[in-house]
Design an enzyme around this catalytic site. Structure first.
Site, PDB file in Angstrom:
ATOM      1  N   ILE A 120      20.742  17.192  36.561  1.00  0.00           N
ATOM      2  CA  ILE A 120      19.517  16.417  36.590  1.00  0.00           C
ATOM      3  C   ILE A 120      19.729  15.082  35.878  1.00  0.00           C
ATOM      4  O   ILE A 120      20.501  14.993  34.930  1.00  0.00           O
ATOM      5  CB  ILE A 120      18.354  17.220  35.955  1.00  0.00           C
ATOM      6  CG1 ILE A 120      17.041  16.430  35.995  1.00  0.00           C
ATOM      7  CG2 ILE A 120      18.688  17.692  34.565  1.00  0.00           C
ATOM      8  CD1 ILE A 120      15.818  17.253  35.604  1.00  0.00           C
ATOM      9  N   CYS A 121      19.046  14.058  36.370  1.00  0.00           N
ATOM     10  CA  CYS A 121      19.081  12.717  35.789  1.00  0.00           C
ATOM     11  C   CYS A 121      20.527  12.185  35.823  1.00  0.00           C
ATOM     12  O   CYS A 121      21.211  12.309  36.822  1.00  0.00           O
ATOM     13  CB  CYS A 121      18.480  12.747  34.389  1.00  0.00           C
ATOM     14  SG  CYS A 121      17.999  11.135  33.738  1.00  0.00           S
ATOM     15  N   ASP A 122      20.999  11.589  34.728  1.00  0.00           N
ATOM     16  CA  ASP A 122      22.343  11.014  34.741  1.00  0.00           C
ATOM     17  C   ASP A 122      23.427  12.052  35.014  1.00  0.00           C
ATOM     18  O   ASP A 122      24.502  11.713  35.511  1.00  0.00           O
ATOM     19  CB  ASP A 122      22.640  10.317  33.407  1.00  0.00           C
ATOM     20  CG  ASP A 122      22.667   8.797  33.543  1.00  0.00           C
ATOM     21  OD1 ASP A 122      22.245   8.283  34.600  1.00  0.00           O
ATOM     22  OD2 ASP A 122      23.099   8.127  32.585  1.00  0.00           O
TER      23      ASP A 122
END
Length: 205
Positions: free
Chosen positions: A102-104
């Protein structure tokens, strides 16, 4: 014997991005799962919000038997040291286990070539392409959605902790689909907009 879910956390990890998933595995999994944390070392790791965790494993002592690897986003995935997580992510992918990011951390998967042949999402396609460079050739498979699940790879952007949790739970078949969707709707719509499930107490059984 409980199935192990490995949560990879780096310094300044995003507290909220694993919270829904870890708690749902406990509530919906009916004792089938145990959450374990992994980091670069077993030294204390601090979250963005200031919570401190002593990881269960470092990257050299990760057990061979696990059900999923979850890469939790945060502020350190672009540091060179994060590259040490690549072998674990690749091993999980090659084993066909559930690999979540998730995300970066989702963009990190692009930098190690794991998003080229699966449908996926991240925070931003242009940023993903720029960061991953030649390692990433999967832009045709990029979907601008909160969370995407394909071939046991689950990706999400940084505002989609709840959607991410739902897709990982479904990929794991952690509970009947109806129950997972009910759990998701209850948390997504809120206490007053969604009916309290009749068997809500069973989430903790």
């Amino acid at each position: 014997m409980k199935k192990t879910i490995l949560f990879v956390i780096l310094e300044q990890y995003a507290d909220w991005e694993s919270a829904y998933l870890a708690s749902a595995l406990y509530m919906l999994g009916q004792g089938k799962y145990e959450a374990k944390t992994v980091s670069l070392t077993t030294d204390r790791v601090a979250s963005i919000g200031g919570f401190h965790v002593v990881p269960d494993y470092d990257i050299y002592s990760v057990p061979e038997d696990y059900e999923a690897v979850i890469l939790v986003g945060g502020m350190s995935w672009r540091n060179a040291e994060a590259g040490k997580i690549a072998p674990l992510a690749k091993q999980c992918f090659e084993k066909g286990k559930v690999l979540g990011a998730i995300c970066d951390a989702s963009a990190f998967l692009g930098t190690i070539g794991l998003l080229n042949h699966v449908e996926h999402t991240s925070n931003d396609l242009n940023d993903l392409k720029q960061w991953a460079g030649e390692a990433y050739t999967g832009d045709a498979n990029y979907i601008a959605k909160q969370a995407v699940s394909h071939k046991n790879v689950v990706t999400a952007n940084g505002t989609a902790a709840l959607e991410f949790a739902k897709e990982v739970l479904l990929a794991l078949e952690a509970a009947p689909e109806e129950k997972i969707v009910e759990w998701f709707q209850f948390h997504k719509l809120g206490y007053y907009a969604s009916a309290v499930p009749k068997d809500a107490n069973s989430w903790n059984d």
